[in-house]
Design an enzyme around this catalytic site. Structure first.
Site, mmCIF file in Angstrom:
data_model
loop_
_atom_site.group_PDB
_atom_site.id
_atom_site.type_symbol
_atom_site.label_atom_id
_atom_site.label_comp_id
_atom_site.label_asym_id
_atom_site.label_seq_id
_atom_site.Cartn_x
_atom_site.Cartn_y
_atom_site.Cartn_z
ATOM 1 N N GLU A 174 0.831 -1.208 0.000
ATOM 2 C CA GLU A 174 0.000 0.000 0.000
ATOM 3 C C GLU A 174 0.866 1.258 0.000
ATOM 4 O O GLU A 174 2.075 1.189 0.247
ATOM 5 C CB GLU A 174 -0.923 0.007 1.214
ATOM 6 N N LYS B 164 -4.595 -2.245 13.945
ATOM 7 C CA LYS B 164 -3.967 -1.224 14.763
ATOM 8 C C LYS B 164 -4.530 -1.246 16.177
ATOM 9 O O LYS B 164 -5.721 -1.479 16.398
ATOM 10 C CB LYS B 164 -4.159 0.145 14.113
HETATM 11 N N1 PSU Z 1 -1.496 1.239 9.535
HETATM 12 C C1 PSU Z 1 -0.517 2.148 9.773
HETATM 13 N N2 PSU Z 1 -0.579 3.342 9.159
HETATM 14 C C2 PSU Z 1 -1.576 3.644 8.284
HETATM 15 C C3 PSU Z 1 -2.593 2.689 8.000
HETATM 16 C C4 PSU Z 1 -2.499 1.512 8.656
HETATM 17 O O1 PSU Z 1 0.392 1.900 10.554
HETATM 18 O O2 PSU Z 1 -1.570 4.735 7.751
HETATM 19 C C5 PSU Z 1 -3.660 2.970 6.994
HETATM 20 C C6 PSU Z 1 -3.843 1.752 6.091
HETATM 21 O O3 PSU Z 1 -3.715 2.188 4.761
HETATM 22 C C7 PSU Z 1 -5.248 1.282 6.388
HETATM 23 C C8 PSU Z 1 -5.922 2.584 6.752
HETATM 24 O O4 PSU Z 1 -5.844 0.645 5.302
HETATM 25 O O5 PSU Z 1 -4.932 3.241 7.557
HETATM 26 C C9 PSU Z 1 -7.212 2.399 7.483
HETATM 27 O O6 PSU Z 1 -7.858 3.621 7.600
HETATM 28 P P1 PSU Z 1 -9.375 3.677 8.158
HETATM 29 O O7 PSU Z 1 -9.256 3.326 9.600
HETATM 30 O O8 PSU Z 1 -9.804 5.081 7.918
HETATM 31 O O9 PSU Z 1 -10.150 2.672 7.355
#
Ligand code: PSU
Ligand code: MN
Length: 302
Positions: free
Chosen positions: A26, A160
């Site tokens: 990604e 996370k």
């Molecule tokens: N994990 C990290 N940093 C990030 C992300 C995940 O350590 O920036 C990003 C990934 O791209 C994941 C996104 O798909 O955050 C998820 O965002 P949301 O919670 O808005 O769906």
């Protein structure tokens, strides 16, 4: 000839054609929405290297100048470290239609692009999931549905840590997503190796893992492989939990919601843990890229 809808890097196209392993990566994590500079460059370089050392070809996904890309060319790597607009799966057509300069693809968008061009393995850091308080906000990351829908294996260090991990696992079950602990029995918590939450399934052998992924891909569906951060790089849990509590309190006080929550909380944890979370974050990204590379290679020739 009209431009292809998705621009696939020639090296990636060749690798797919020749059945050499390919790993999609990604681009949110290295953009200004993810890691700070210069850790983002280190994360990018170490992830790319890890995939190659495993014998596979890396393919970073992104939207560049309104073009969907699988396998960003080296000469554009610097752009991956810059200011981005967040592109989850639902933003893909908008980013193209409006010609966004740099759309950083999240897990969900990366999976959509990977599956469209036939890439079967994807590596990230931590997936998005069910946010704490989702019973009121309904904030559930699009990553979960995308992992279920696309026939791609996602390698991550779990979800996370600021998410609601038990609900995230429940939702994955509801969506029919197999969750497999790579050489581990527990759901890892991103920069921590354990969460206290047991997984139903573990796998210790890369060929066995490849067989599982092959079947699931044959069914046109995806799965999640959880790979704990290496022991030496794991974050002290008490320091992390304290920083997390503060960050969540601040997010609530400032009424930060939706897509802005993840970048804000990650930034605050990095500040409060005096940068210890950043090396852990890089190490887990690299480790996931290694396992994904090994898996992609194990899946070739079938
Ligand atoms: N994990 C990290 N940093 C990030 C992300 C995940 O350590 O920036 C990003 C990934 O791209 C994941 C996104 O798909 O955050 C998820 O965002 P949301 O919670 O808005 O769906
Ligand atoms: Mn969300």
């Amino acid at each position: 000839m009209p431009k292809p809808m998705i621009e696939v890097h020639p090296e990636v196209a060749d690798a797919l054609e020749a059945d050499v392993g390919v790993v999609a990566l990604e681009s949110t994590v290295t953009s200004n929405l993810g890691l700070p500079s210069p850790a983002n460059l280190e994360a990018l370089e170490r992830s790319l290297r890890a995939v190659r050392d495993a014998g596979a070809v890396p393919a970073v996904t992104a939207v560049l100048d309104g073009q969907l890309v699988v396998g960003v060319d080296e000469r554009h790597h610097e752009r991956l470290l810059g200011v981005a607009q967040k592109v989850a799966e639902r933003e893909l057509p908008i980013a193209v239609g409006q010609g966004w300069a740099f759309g950083a693809t999240t897990v969900s968008a990366s999976l959509a692009l990977a599956s469209s061009v036939g890439v079967s393995v994807f590596a990230t850091g931590g997936i998005g999931g069910v946010h704490r308080g989702a019973e009121h906000t309904a904030d559930v990351s699009a990553d979960l549905g995308a992992i279920a829908r696309h026939g791609v294996a996602t390698v991550s260090a779990g979800a996370k840590s600021f998410l609601d991990l038990p609900r995230t696992l429940e939702t994955l079950e509801t969506l029919g997503v197999p969750v497999i602990g790579w050489r581990s029995d527990e759901l890892p918590a991103f920069t921590a190796r354990t969460s206290g939450i047991a997984l139903g399934h573990r796998c210790d052998d890369i060929d066995e893992l490849a067989s599982i992924v092959r079947v699931q891909r044959g069914l046109g569906r995806g799965l999640l492989i959880t790979n704990p951060v290496p022991e030496a790089d794991a974050l002290d849990q008490d320091a992390h939990d304290a920083a997390l509590d503060d960050a969540l309190t601040e997010a609530a006080r400032r009424k930060i919601t939706g897509a802005a929550v993840t970048p804000m909380v990650l930034g605050r944890i990095a500040e409060a843990t005096a940068g210890a979370s950043v090396p852990a974050n890089i190490a887990l990204l690299e480790h996931n890229a290694t396992v994904a590379g090994q898996l992609a290679v194990a899946m070739t020739g079938s």
